[in-house]
Design a protein around this motif. Structure first.
Motif, PDB file in Angstrom:
ATOM      1  N   ALA A 170      10.134  11.255  -6.141  1.00  0.00           N
ATOM      2  CA  ALA A 170      11.378  11.421  -5.825  1.00  0.00           C
ATOM      3  C   ALA A 170      11.705  10.358  -4.350  1.00  0.00           C
ATOM      4  CB  ALA A 170      11.761  12.783  -5.140  1.00  0.00           C
ATOM      5  N   GLN A 171      10.830  10.235  -3.573  1.00  0.00           N
ATOM      6  CA  GLN A 171      11.045   9.198  -2.614  1.00  0.00           C
ATOM      7  C   GLN A 171      11.098   7.668  -3.355  1.00  0.00           C
ATOM      8  OE1 GLN A 171       7.888  10.063  -0.065  1.00  0.00           O
ATOM      9  NE2 GLN A 171       8.883  11.646   1.159  1.00  0.00           N
ATOM     10  N   ALA A 172      10.316   7.635  -4.240  1.00  0.00           N
ATOM     11  CA  ALA A 172      10.249   6.200  -4.984  1.00  0.00           C
ATOM     12  C   ALA A 172      11.442   5.786  -5.749  1.00  0.00           C
ATOM     13  CB  ALA A 172       9.234   6.129  -5.841  1.00  0.00           C
ATOM     14  N   HIS A 173      12.222   6.813  -6.334  1.00  0.00           N
ATOM     15  CA  HIS A 173      13.464   6.868  -6.930  1.00  0.00           C
ATOM     16  C   HIS A 173      14.649   6.549  -5.884  1.00  0.00           C
ATOM     17  CE1 HIS A 173      12.397   7.335 -11.078  1.00  0.00           C
ATOM     18  NE2 HIS A 173      11.739   8.665 -10.709  1.00  0.00           N
ATOM     19  N   MET A 200       5.761   8.506   5.150  1.00  0.00           N
ATOM     20  CA  MET A 200       6.685   8.108   6.079  1.00  0.00           C
ATOM     21  C   MET A 200       7.798   7.326   5.564  1.00  0.00           C
ATOM     22  SD  MET A 200       4.859   7.473   9.717  1.00  0.00           S
ATOM     23  CE  MET A 200       6.422   7.111  10.636  1.00  0.00           C
ATOM     24  N   ALA A 201       7.821   7.305   4.109  1.00  0.00           N
ATOM     25  CA  ALA A 201       8.946   6.835   3.201  1.00  0.00           C
ATOM     26  C   ALA A 201      10.228   6.982   3.643  1.00  0.00           C
ATOM     27  CB  ALA A 201       8.680   6.910   1.508  1.00  0.00           C
ATOM     28  N   ALA A 202      10.481   8.195   3.928  1.00  0.00           N
ATOM     29  CA  ALA A 202      11.784   8.553   4.331  1.00  0.00           C
ATOM     30  C   ALA A 202      12.437   7.711   5.610  1.00  0.00           C
ATOM     31  CB  ALA A 202      12.183  10.036   4.611  1.00  0.00           C
ATOM     32  N   ASP A 208       0.751  -1.400  -0.094  1.00  0.00           N
ATOM     33  CA  ASP A 208       0.027  -0.023  -0.092  1.00  0.00           C
ATOM     34  C   ASP A 208       0.701   1.309   0.033  1.00  0.00           C
ATOM     35  OD1 ASP A 208      -2.126  -1.926   0.105  1.00  0.00           O
ATOM     36  OD2 ASP A 208      -2.550  -1.327   2.221  1.00  0.00           O
ATOM     37  N   GLY A 209       2.051   1.278  -0.284  1.00  0.00           N
ATOM     38  CA  GLY A 209       2.723   2.446  -0.656  1.00  0.00           C
ATOM     39  C   GLY A 209       2.556   3.154  -1.722  1.00  0.00           C
ATOM     40  N   LEU A 210       2.940   4.330  -1.778  1.00  0.00           N
ATOM     41  CA  LEU A 210       3.679   4.877  -0.868  1.00  0.00           C
ATOM     42  C   LEU A 210       3.194   5.599   0.341  1.00  0.00           C
ATOM     43  CD1 LEU A 210       6.870   6.265  -2.849  1.00  0.00           C
ATOM     44  CD2 LEU A 210       6.922   4.337  -1.116  1.00  0.00           C
ATOM     45  N   CYS A 211       2.035   6.484  -0.147  1.00  0.00           N
ATOM     46  CA  CYS A 211       1.120   7.182   0.783  1.00  0.00           C
ATOM     47  C   CYS A 211      -0.206   7.737   0.129  1.00  0.00           C
ATOM     48  CB  CYS A 211       2.006   8.508   1.393  1.00  0.00           C
ATOM     49  SG  CYS A 211       1.024   9.100   2.568  1.00  0.00           S
TER      50      CYS A 211
END
Length: 238
Positions: free
Chosen positions: A120-123, A89-91, A78-81
């Motif tokens: 960007a968080q996914a990358h 809260m991916a970071a 269920d990511g990222l948000c």
């Protein structure tokens, strides 16, 4: 008998609770009791679905995959948000995994990866060596979709996820809510994808669950080669 007694638990007599609130508390109490008890008995009931989903991966057996000794597959759904980058809260998840030298497979909902910050968080997760897999577009059931409808859903989700990993880079699919159908099977096989559920699970997504209970319940289930299923946390959700 012990489980049937939950239908008459003391929670039923608490005052000033509306019906929906009472049902939510009672359901949570029952689910956690079931997962806690079966884990203590060394049982992994989710893997019993293998009798029906014969093409699904629930674990990597040591007899077929001798390299799994001492390893598990950590998967996060269920990511990222779902509630946008401000709730992500991916970071924090990324940093926690880095601190343990661990990698995970993120079963992503494509609608929850929209916008420049989440992209960007996914990358960044990909740069750290994590794997992305398909969990459709949103967190809902897709078992009721026709073949044509599901093809559209799958294509839409893959169009987003493949921007992070390249064409054909998504190798795994997990049916939302574990409801895997012949329509899903035909569609993912056509694309060379495989279906994975897991053998280590405890409804960790329930709001305000005790993290120590989640950890102990899952550790009582896990074995060499297990596939562990967790859910992505968000700041004001889960």
């Amino acid at each position: 008998p012990a489980l049937s007694s939950l239908h008459h638990c003391p929670l039923c007599t608490l005052p000033n609770l509306n019906r929906n609130a009472w049902l939510e508390i009672k359901t949570r109490f029952q689910m956690q009791a079931v997962w806690g008890l079966t884990a203590k008995l060394g049982l992994r009931p989710l893997s019993y679905l293998g009798a029906y989903y014969t093409d699904t991966y629930f674990q990597f057996s040591e007899s077929r995959h001798p390299g799994v000794k001492g390893y598990v597959a950590l998967t996060i759904d269920d990511g990222l948000c779902r509630n946008g980058a401000g709730e992500s809260m991916a970071a924090e998840v990324r940093e926690l995994l880095r601190s343990y030298g661990a990698t995970a497979t993120f079963f992503l909902c494509s609608d929850y990866c929209e916008g420049p910050q989440l992209q960007a968080q996914a990358h960044e997760l990909i740069e750290d060596g994590h794997e992305f897999a398909n969990h459709c577009t949103t967190d809902r059931e897709f078992a009721s979709q026709s073949a044509e409808e599901f093809e559209e859903t799958l294509n839409k989700s893959l169009d987003v996820l493949e921007t992070f990993v390249g064409k054909g880079g998504i190798k795994w699919f997990r049916a939302p809510q574990g409801r895997y159908t012949s329509v899903h099977k035909a569609a993912i096989e056509k694309r060379g994808m495989k279906h994975a559920l897991g053998d280590t699970y405890c409804d960790d997504w329930v709001d305000d669950s005790d993290p120590h209970w989640i950890a102990s319940t899952m550790l009582n289930q896990v074995r060499d080669g297990s596939i562990m299923i967790l859910h992505m946390p968000e700041r004001t959700y889960r």
